[in-house]
Design an enzyme around this catalytic site. Structure first.
Site, PDB file in Angstrom:
ATOM      1  N   GLY A 130       0.809  -1.210   0.000  1.00  0.00           N
ATOM      2  CA  GLY A 130       0.000   0.000   0.000  1.00  0.00           C
ATOM      3  C   GLY A 130       0.840   1.256   0.000  1.00  0.00           C
ATOM      4  O   GLY A 130       1.341   1.668   1.057  1.00  0.00           O
ATOM      5  N   LEU A 131       1.005   1.877  -1.153  1.00  0.00           N
ATOM      6  CA  LEU A 131       1.709   3.155  -1.265  1.00  0.00           C
ATOM      7  C   LEU A 131       0.858   4.196  -1.990  1.00  0.00           C
ATOM      8  O   LEU A 131       0.611   5.268  -1.467  1.00  0.00           O
ATOM      9  CB  LEU A 131       3.043   2.969  -1.986  1.00  0.00           C
ATOM     10  N   GLU A 133      -2.018   6.485  -3.390  1.00  0.00           N
ATOM     11  CA  GLU A 133      -3.271   6.969  -2.820  1.00  0.00           C
ATOM     12  C   GLU A 133      -4.152   7.566  -3.904  1.00  0.00           C
ATOM     13  O   GLU A 133      -3.677   7.876  -5.004  1.00  0.00           O
ATOM     14  CB  GLU A 133      -2.980   8.004  -1.730  1.00  0.00           C
ATOM     15  N   GLY A 137      -0.250   9.661  -6.571  1.00  0.00           N
ATOM     16  CA  GLY A 137       0.349   8.503  -7.212  1.00  0.00           C
ATOM     17  C   GLY A 137       1.830   8.721  -7.447  1.00  0.00           C
ATOM     18  O   GLY A 137       2.678   8.133  -6.780  1.00  0.00           O
ATOM     19  N   SER A 138       2.162   9.624  -8.376  1.00  0.00           N
ATOM     20  CA  SER A 138       3.561   9.862  -8.723  1.00  0.00           C
ATOM     21  C   SER A 138       4.320  10.624  -7.643  1.00  0.00           C
ATOM     22  O   SER A 138       5.542  10.666  -7.670  1.00  0.00           O
ATOM     23  CB  SER A 138       3.641  10.635 -10.050  1.00  0.00           C
ATOM     24  N   GLU A 363       3.770   1.499 -11.304  1.00  0.00           N
ATOM     25  CA  GLU A 363       5.169   1.425 -10.857  1.00  0.00           C
ATOM     26  C   GLU A 363       6.017   2.546 -11.464  1.00  0.00           C
ATOM     27  O   GLU A 363       7.164   2.355 -11.839  1.00  0.00           O
ATOM     28  CB  GLU A 363       5.793   0.064 -11.214  1.00  0.00           C
TER      29      GLU A 363
END
Length: 384
Positions: A130-131, A133, A137-138, A363
């Site tokens: 979980g990173l 949101e 994002g970036s 990613e």
């Protein structure tokens, strides 16, 4: 398909064994069914995870705790063959090994490692990461998910989005702001206040579980925090691991599209001969192969650097930027060669093409990796 540059001749015997084993698994357990999974928007994670674990593919590049401990190139080759099946399959393995297991292995406490890594390596426990949101994002430094101390415990609040494996996971590695900086937390998904509803109506990565994560006063013991890292270098190091798998994986998707286009061009007859005999079709196929071979060589080179302990994040950005774009271009050209048949799930092309639209942005978006290279070339940051 003839490997004109004989790229796979560079593989060792063990790497070829991994290649052939994964390729056989995908042929038997995935390809006969993945079109239906894609159409029905399902992914049989609980069925496939133990089988992937039995093959040693989950956390395969990690040492100990039931992990295979292979070299980086072997991991890359496995990702290539998995994504030749479907990007969702490779995403499952990447998230499990590089995003969920890796931070526990690298930054976790001995008890966290003993509790989770053997189960995750076997496929009896599934993890997520979980990173990202909804509004960040970036730029993960602006995340709003927050954990505050309450005595010896932590209270976690916030949300994450676009989380692969989220609604089927047993454990989530969650990154949150704290008064000390960004910290990682190992969160069992049965903890009160945790929820992970699936995201529906996707037109890409349909054979993959994608979810949101919500944390409503999730109380965690002090032992839940990853003790060995503070700051964004923790999650960013995990992303570098996952991106390495991606830059290998998309070579498999591109190869599957090119093989389908070549086969179709040899049997589809128009104007009295196979369309592969026309110059325009051969020009497309030739450039598709050039792109595939170039991306294969890039993957092998970066694999060699990683095995030597010399791979940098900006080199990973180069690989993800070039290889994903090459794979997407190959998929689009393959779609054009197949004509109307190119949009049906009887062939793999449209499935790979739509999946790669997601791989292009997850990613690290194409734009972010472009700016990484731009900063490396000029010494000037252009993010803000």
């Amino acid at each position: 398909m003839d490997d004109i540059l004989r790229v796979d001749d560079r593989l060792t015997g063990d790497q070829r064994l991994i290649r052939d084993t994964v390729k056989s698994f995908v042929s038997d357990r995935v390809l006969p069914y993945v079109g239906d999974w894609f159409e029905e928007a399902v992914f049989p994670a609980r069925e496939l995870a133990p089988a992937l674990g039995e093959l040693g593919l989950l956390g395969m590049h990690l040492e100990g705790y039931g992990c295979a401990g292979t070299d980086a190139t072997s991991y890359g080759v496995a990702c290539r063959e998995l994504e030749a099946g479907d990007s969702g399959l490779r995403s499952f393995v990447s998230v499990q090994g590089s995003l969920a297991m890796f931070p526990i292995w690298k930054y976790g406490s001995p008890s966290q490692k003993e509790e989770w890594l053997p189960r995750m390596a076997s496929g009896s426990a599934i993890g997520c990461f979980g990173l990202t949101e909804p509004d960040h994002g970036s730029d993960p430094s602006s995340m709003r998910t927050y954990a505050k101390r309450d005595g010896s415990d932590w209270i976690l609040n916030g949300s994450k989005m676009w989380i692969t494996n989220g609604s089927v996971a047993d454990v989530a590695v969650v990154w949150a702001q704290t008064d000390e900086g960004v910290r990682g937390f190992v969160v069992p998904t049965d903890t009160p206040g945790f929820s992970a509803p699936p995201i529906h109506k996707k037109m890409s990565l349909r054979a993959s579980v994608t979810s949101s994560l919500y944390f409503d006063d999730v109380r965690l013991p002090g032992s839940a925090v990853l003790p060995e890292v503070v700051g964004l270098r923790g999650p960013l190091s995990c992303l570098s691991e996952a991106r390495f798998g991606i830059l290998w994986g998309v070579v498999g998707a591109a190869r599957a599209c090119l093989e389908s286009a070549i086969s179709y061009s040899q049997t589809r007859v128009q104007f009295g001969k196979p369309i592969g005999g026309f110059q325009l079709t051969q020009e497309k196929l030739a450039w598709m192969y050039v792109g595939l071979a170039q991306s294969s060589l890039t993957a092998f080179h970066l694999g060699s650097l990683k095995d030597a302990g010399e791979l940098s994040p900006r080199q990973v950005s180069f690989g993800k930027l070039f290889n994903v774009r090459a794979a997407l271009d190959i998929a689009r050209q393959a779609r054009s060669i197949l004509g109307g048949n190119g949009i049906t799930l009887e062939y793999p092309v449209i499935r790979h093409m739509t999946n790669l639209e997601s791989v292009l942005t997850y990613e690290g978006t194409e734009e972010i990796h472009t700016l990484v290279l731009g900063e490396a070339l000029t010494g000037l940051s252009a993010y803000r």
